[in-house]
Design a protein around this motif. Structure first.
Motif, mmCIF file in Angstrom:
data_model
loop_
_atom_site.group_PDB
_atom_site.id
_atom_site.type_symbol
_atom_site.label_atom_id
_atom_site.label_comp_id
_atom_site.label_asym_id
_atom_site.label_seq_id
_atom_site.Cartn_x
_atom_site.Cartn_y
_atom_site.Cartn_z
ATOM 1 N N VAL A 113 0.666 -1.198 0.198
ATOM 2 C CA VAL A 113 -0.136 0.040 0.017
ATOM 3 C C VAL A 113 0.849 1.226 -0.194
ATOM 4 C CG1 VAL A 113 -0.136 0.089 2.538
ATOM 5 C CG2 VAL A 113 -1.850 1.110 1.017
ATOM 6 N N ALA A 114 0.477 2.271 -0.684
ATOM 7 C CA ALA A 114 1.091 3.615 -0.902
ATOM 8 C C ALA A 114 0.098 4.501 -0.878
ATOM 9 C CB ALA A 114 2.034 3.466 -1.804
ATOM 10 N N ILE A 115 0.524 5.761 -0.285
ATOM 11 C CA ILE A 115 -0.437 7.104 -0.240
ATOM 12 C C ILE A 115 0.194 8.148 -1.445
ATOM 13 C CG2 ILE A 115 0.755 8.050 1.484
ATOM 14 C CD1 ILE A 115 -2.216 8.886 2.447
ATOM 15 N N ASP A 116 -0.801 8.708 -2.113
ATOM 16 C CA ASP A 116 -0.097 9.389 -3.018
ATOM 17 C C ASP A 116 0.296 10.695 -2.556
ATOM 18 O OD1 ASP A 116 -1.631 12.241 -4.266
ATOM 19 O OD2 ASP A 116 -2.783 11.208 -2.543
ATOM 20 N N PRO A 117 1.591 11.712 -2.962
ATOM 21 C CA PRO A 117 2.099 12.820 -2.259
ATOM 22 C C PRO A 117 1.272 13.805 -1.714
ATOM 23 C CG PRO A 117 3.462 11.855 -4.026
ATOM 24 C CD PRO A 117 1.933 11.234 -4.271
ATOM 25 N N GLU A 118 0.094 14.041 -2.081
ATOM 26 C CA GLU A 118 -0.829 14.779 -1.640
ATOM 27 C C GLU A 118 -1.742 14.420 -0.713
ATOM 28 O OE1 GLU A 118 -0.683 18.180 -2.569
ATOM 29 O OE2 GLU A 118 0.780 17.548 -3.749
ATOM 30 N N GLN B 211 13.649 12.928 3.974
ATOM 31 C CA GLN B 211 13.597 11.390 4.647
ATOM 32 C C GLN B 211 12.578 10.671 3.714
ATOM 33 O OE1 GLN B 211 11.875 14.114 6.204
ATOM 34 N NE2 GLN B 211 10.141 13.553 5.093
ATOM 35 N N ASP B 212 12.317 9.553 3.894
ATOM 36 C CA ASP B 212 11.534 8.564 3.101
ATOM 37 C C ASP B 212 9.882 8.523 3.588
ATOM 38 O OD1 ASP B 212 13.609 8.039 1.192
ATOM 39 O OD2 ASP B 212 14.081 6.451 2.467
ATOM 40 N N ASN B 213 9.076 8.460 2.715
ATOM 41 C CA ASN B 213 7.738 8.307 3.392
ATOM 42 C C ASN B 213 7.382 6.678 3.246
ATOM 43 O OD1 ASN B 213 6.901 7.981 0.726
ATOM 44 N ND2 ASN B 213 6.159 9.953 0.481
ATOM 45 N N ASP B 214 6.062 6.543 3.182
ATOM 46 C CA ASP B 214 5.935 5.161 3.049
ATOM 47 C C ASP B 214 6.609 4.105 2.156
ATOM 48 O OD1 ASP B 214 3.723 6.670 1.531
ATOM 49 O OD2 ASP B 214 3.709 4.877 0.700
ATOM 50 N N ASN B 215 6.777 2.878 2.671
ATOM 51 C CA ASN B 215 7.333 2.015 1.628
ATOM 52 C C ASN B 215 8.911 2.577 1.019
ATOM 53 O OD1 ASN B 215 5.162 0.103 1.650
ATOM 54 N ND2 ASN B 215 4.185 1.503 0.135
ATOM 55 N N GLY B 216 9.547 3.107 1.775
ATOM 56 C CA GLY B 216 10.747 3.669 1.351
ATOM 57 C C GLY B 216 10.643 4.733 0.341
ATOM 58 N N GLN B 217 9.518 5.379 -0.132
ATOM 59 C CA GLN B 217 9.292 6.266 -1.198
ATOM 60 C C GLN B 217 9.754 7.645 -0.718
ATOM 61 O OE1 GLN B 217 8.936 6.396 -4.450
ATOM 62 N NE2 GLN B 217 9.420 8.260 -4.173
ATOM 63 N N ASP B 218 10.880 8.418 -1.345
ATOM 64 C CA ASP B 218 11.315 9.427 -1.108
ATOM 65 C C ASP B 218 10.283 10.538 -1.188
ATOM 66 O OD1 ASP B 218 12.679 12.150 -1.459
ATOM 67 O OD2 ASP B 218 14.335 10.804 -0.576
ATOM 68 N N ASP B 219 10.214 11.470 -0.291
ATOM 69 C CA ASP B 219 8.927 12.655 -0.473
ATOM 70 C C ASP B 219 9.527 13.905 -1.488
ATOM 71 O OD1 ASP B 219 10.707 13.933 1.063
ATOM 72 O OD2 ASP B 219 9.270 14.234 2.745
ATOM 73 N N GLY B 220 10.472 13.844 -1.947
ATOM 74 C CA GLY B 220 10.780 15.024 -2.664
ATOM 75 C C GLY B 220 11.469 15.974 -2.119
ATOM 76 N N VAL C 259 4.136 -1.048 -4.465
ATOM 77 C CA VAL C 259 3.741 0.172 -5.279
ATOM 78 C C VAL C 259 4.222 1.047 -4.546
ATOM 79 C CG1 VAL C 259 1.475 0.245 -4.103
ATOM 80 C CG2 VAL C 259 1.703 1.170 -6.326
ATOM 81 N N THR C 260 4.490 2.540 -5.243
ATOM 82 C CA THR C 260 4.991 3.485 -4.724
ATOM 83 C C THR C 260 4.664 4.517 -5.863
ATOM 84 O OG1 THR C 260 6.850 4.735 -3.727
ATOM 85 C CG2 THR C 260 7.297 3.618 -5.858
ATOM 86 N N PHE C 261 4.802 5.648 -5.399
ATOM 87 C CA PHE C 261 4.415 7.037 -6.259
ATOM 88 C C PHE C 261 5.724 7.922 -6.316
ATOM 89 C CE2 PHE C 261 0.244 6.256 -4.389
ATOM 90 C CZ PHE C 261 -0.551 6.438 -5.435
ATOM 91 N N SER C 262 5.685 8.494 -7.534
ATOM 92 C CA SER C 262 6.761 9.368 -7.758
ATOM 93 C C SER C 262 6.488 10.638 -6.987
ATOM 94 C CB SER C 262 6.908 9.823 -9.473
ATOM 95 O OG SER C 262 5.661 10.444 -9.751
ATOM 96 N N PRO C 263 7.577 11.481 -6.674
ATOM 97 C CA PRO C 263 7.491 12.415 -5.737
ATOM 98 C C PRO C 263 6.448 13.591 -6.414
ATOM 99 C CG PRO C 263 9.980 11.967 -5.722
ATOM 100 C CD PRO C 263 9.022 10.951 -6.940
ATOM 101 N N ASP C 264 6.568 13.779 -7.724
ATOM 102 C CA ASP C 264 5.723 14.848 -8.236
ATOM 103 C C ASP C 264 4.022 14.338 -8.198
ATOM 104 O OD1 ASP C 264 5.603 13.063 -10.433
ATOM 105 O OD2 ASP C 264 6.436 14.267 -11.822
ATOM 106 N N GLY C 265 3.960 13.011 -7.943
ATOM 107 C CA GLY C 265 2.432 12.580 -7.915
ATOM 108 C C GLY C 265 1.906 12.146 -9.409
ATOM 109 N N SER C 266 2.644 12.205 -10.355
ATOM 110 C CA SER C 266 2.364 12.012 -11.493
ATOM 111 C C SER C 266 2.091 10.676 -11.926
ATOM 112 C CB SER C 266 3.093 12.756 -12.662
ATOM 113 O OG SER C 266 4.439 12.404 -13.059
ATOM 114 N N LYS C 267 2.943 9.792 -11.285
ATOM 115 C CA LYS C 267 2.980 8.132 -11.479
ATOM 116 C C LYS C 267 3.022 7.305 -10.335
ATOM 117 C CE LYS C 267 4.275 9.124 -16.153
ATOM 118 N NZ LYS C 267 4.526 10.655 -15.970
ATOM 119 N N ALA C 268 2.299 6.252 -10.588
ATOM 120 C CA ALA C 268 2.216 5.290 -9.574
ATOM 121 C C ALA C 268 3.332 4.094 -10.205
ATOM 122 C CB ALA C 268 1.046 4.766 -9.343
ATOM 123 N N LEU C 269 4.195 3.503 -9.652
ATOM 124 C CA LEU C 269 5.104 2.479 -10.275
ATOM 125 C C LEU C 269 4.690 0.973 -9.190
ATOM 126 C CD1 LEU C 269 6.976 5.366 -9.955
ATOM 127 C CD2 LEU C 269 7.852 4.012 -11.800
#
Length: 691
Positions: free
Chosen positions: A118-123, A576-585, A164-174
């Motif tokens: 699970v991942a949450i979008d940057p916004e 720092q990173d947010n959920d699932n190791g995804q960097d918050d930008g 699953v994770t999101f790009s920091p700009d919120g435009s893509k889920a990978l």
């Protein structure tokens, strides 16, 4: 003498009560803390969520945080569901995290066999969850839900979506589609990454937004390990984890079993590099305990080349450079239809070794030959070590090295070159041998001793970075040992060990892990900044797969509004990173300049140090340099129990609520016992005198 016996019994009972493990806030909620310096990062266990799942049933695995609503989303493998948790209760000092809602697979709108990530979008407007199909070899799904758990959209991705994770700009889920084979190994789908364009209205999302990229047309270097000899690389490479750089330009894909990282150009939708992580040579510099049959802790150099095989990854920035942190767990393909896993003694018997000194930095050929003659492949030495048959042999069909799984460490890699700039070596095992001499290399479902030395040791599973009151830290979860290693990342090429903490409770040799064991097997870590925290203090959420629990740790010293007013700029850009190791930008200040000589920099002494308050122990005064806004009028005593030094070089500093004996309390108990004996004895003498 009867009265004497009663007196002794009463005082002994008092001592036993005083020397029992001290609980911070509720039964079985304890924290053990070790540090080798008095200024280690302060850590407090403040709350726990219990999924109610059976032990080792996967009640909690991956957790994402919703800062807008102070809630968390937890993958519940036991129930094949997503749990929504209420973290706002931390504002009221509640220590039990309640379940707000449980969303089973039947309600997510697709026919799936599991929920894996699970991942949450940057916004913070919606979440994405991965749901493999049943059977897993068919294409799986990503389901998008609002933060209340209502379905918004779903799309099809590759086989076995695992993360699953999101790009920091919120435009893509990978999505990392692992593409695992079936148990018979008769179906082996391609491993892949799905890129989902989520830049539009998420409710209007359809299949046209999905591009799935595999390795069919990618040139794979010769040094990339192939596990199954009859598979193509497209079938063999199994993406495990994804992180994205701050610019949302490149994704870095961990391919665990094949010991590689692939670099994906997100906009071009193609892999531009696949890099082997190579071997870790345990013949020199780094040591390991390689056997569970050597009757003790036996850390030494061995002729073992181990593959890093990271699981969790995180992105970190310092000095204008991007770095990748990896938790080097190790993993094998082990299926009914094919298995590469075999013990060294069996390989020696069935295939054979002709060890080649050219592959090792630490031995001459004569030394290797002597080691073999002296029983190298026996159980007490390397015989029990799990190894792989998927490695090269010489012209005689013999293996020229002993190969192992996992590096038993965490590493830092330059994101641009993918070259290693740091590895923690044998730190984890060395420190566990000191911190837990009775539970060294234990398992995550029982309190064994030395039981995992022949496999992958403490098994670093997850990693995340976070900025706490002026410093950047790396947090590495040890799946088998059960706790979290903390490293100071001020100098990315030479991190320093800061501390180790664990809320696992040991109950004696070979005791089974139960619901009374606290938290065991950290699977997923999520860092929460002070600005986004319900209590305006940095938090770490650690989801523990075996116990099905999530531990909530408060990091650093609790601060006041006055502290926050004096906060300097380096607390604002945390990177720092947010959920699932995804960097918050966010940009990270890091050090002011790189250390080209790869030497550890001296700590900064220019900043004025804050004097400890009456509630704070002396040995924690330096961790409060850059306080965060508490955002609350609650007294600091609400989070008052901090690190207490034991002044024991072997055991480090511990929190008061430790699961082991407290020697200060024992001393007090002994004095009380002695006093009781004197009183009882005097009373008895007076009785005899009057008679």
């Amino acid at each position: 003498m009867k009265n004497v016996f009663k007196g002794i019994l009463a005082m002994t009972s008092s001592v036993l009560l005083l020397t029992s493990p001290m609980h911070a806030f509720a039964a079985n909620q304890e924290l053990t803390y070790f540090s080798e310096n008095e200024n280690g990062l302060a850590v407090e266990l403040v709350a726990r969520y219990a999924s109610g799942a059976e032990i080792d049933d996967g009640g909690t695995e991956i957790v994402a945080y919703d800062a807008k609503n102070y809630q968390a989303f937890s993958v519940n493998g036991a129930e094949k569901a997503l749990d929504i948790l209420d973290l706002s209760v931390l504002q009221d000092n509640q220590t039990t995290i309640p379940l707000k809602k449980r969303i089973p697979l039947s309600e997510i709108g697709v026919e799936a066999g599991d929920v894996t990530s699970v991942a949450i979008d940057p916004e913070g407007n919606y979440i994405a969850i991965t749901a493999p199909a049943d059977p897993k070899t068919e294409n799986g799904y990503v389901v998008f839900l609002d933060t209340d758990g209502n379905s918004l959209a779903n799309v099809e991705v590759g086989a076995s979506p695992d993360m699953v994770t999101f790009s920091p700009d919120g435009s893509k889920a990978l999505v990392a589609n692992e593409g695992e084979p079936n148990d018979d190994y008769t179906v082996n789908p391609h491993g892949s990454v799905s890129i989902i364009d989520v830049s539009g209205d998420i409710k209007q999302l359809d299949q046209s937004a999905v591009t799935t990229v595999d390795f069919s047309d990618v040139t794979i270097p010769d040094d990339i390990r192939k596990v199954h000899p009859d598979s193509t690389y497209a079938e063999d490479l199994e993406p495990e984890y994804i992180i994205v750089d701050h610019a949302s330009q490149y994704a870095y894909v961990g391919i665990q079993e094949d010991n590689a990282i692939a670099k994906l150009d997100i906009n071009a939708k193609q892999f531009v590099q696949v890099k082997s992580l190579g071997y870790k040579d345990f013949s020199t510099n780094h040591m390991l305990d390689a056997s569970n049959k050597d009757n003790g802790i036996n850390l030494q150099n061995w002729p073992v080349l181990s593959i890093y095989q990271p699981d969790g990854m995180a992105m970190f920035e310092a000095n204008g450079k991007s770095y990748i942190l990896t938790a080097n767990e190790g993993d094998a393909q082990d299926w009914d239809g094919f298995s590469e896993e075999e013990r060294v003694k069996d390989i020696a018997k069935d295939i054979g070794y002709e060890l080649n000194a050219d592959l090792y930095a630490g031995y001459t050929q004569q030394q290797l030959d002597d080691m073999v003659a002296n029983g190298l492949f026996e159980n007490e030495q390397l015989g029990r070590l799990t190894s792989s048959t998927s490695h090269p042999t010489n012209e005689n069909g013999k293996y020229e090295a002993v190969y192992g799984y996992g590096a038993r460490s965490f590493s830092i890699w330059d994101a641009e070159s993918l070259e290693q700039v740091y590895d923690s070596g044998d730190d984890f095992e060395q420190k566990m041998s000191t911190f837990y001499p009775d539970y060294f290399n234990t398992n995550n479902d029982d309190d064994g001793f030395d039981s995992r030395s022949d496999d992958k040791g403490p098994e670093p599973e997850s990693v995340i970075s976070g900025h706490v009151q002026g410093k950047d830290y790396g947090f590495i979860g040890l799946e088998r040992q059960g706790g979290i290693m903390v490293y100071d990342l001020s100098n990315p090429t030479a991190p320093k060990f800061d501390s180790y903490f664990s809320s696992r409770i040991f109950h004696g040799q070979d005791a089974k892990v139960t619901t009374e064991s606290g938290d065991s097997a950290p699977e997923g870590l999520t860092f929460i900044t002070a600005e986004e925290s319900p209590i305006r203090q940095e938090l770490l959420l650690a989801a523990h797969e075996v116990t099905g629990t999530i531990a909530v740790y408060a990091l650093g010293e609790a601060t006041t509004d006055e502290d926050s007013d004096n906060d300097d700029d380096q607390g604002n850009d945390d990177g720092q990173d947010n959920d699932n190791g995804q960097d918050d930008g966010k940009d990270d200040s890091g050090d002011e300049q790189e250390n080209p000589d790869n030497q550890q920099e001296e700590p900064n002494t220019d900043d004025e140090q804050e004097e400890p308050s009456a509630e704070q122990p002396e040995d924690n005064k330096d961790t409060n340099e850059d306080g965060q806004d508490s955002g609350s009028d609650k007294d600091e005593d609400n989070r008052s129990e901090k690190v207490a030094s034991s002044n024991n070089d072997d055991e480090g500093d511990r929190l008061p609520d430790t699961a082991t004996s407290n020697w200060n309390v024992m001393a007090l108990g002994s004095m009380l016992l002695l006093a009781g004996l004197v009183i009882v004895y005097r009373k008895r003498m007076l009785q005899l005198f009057h008679k």
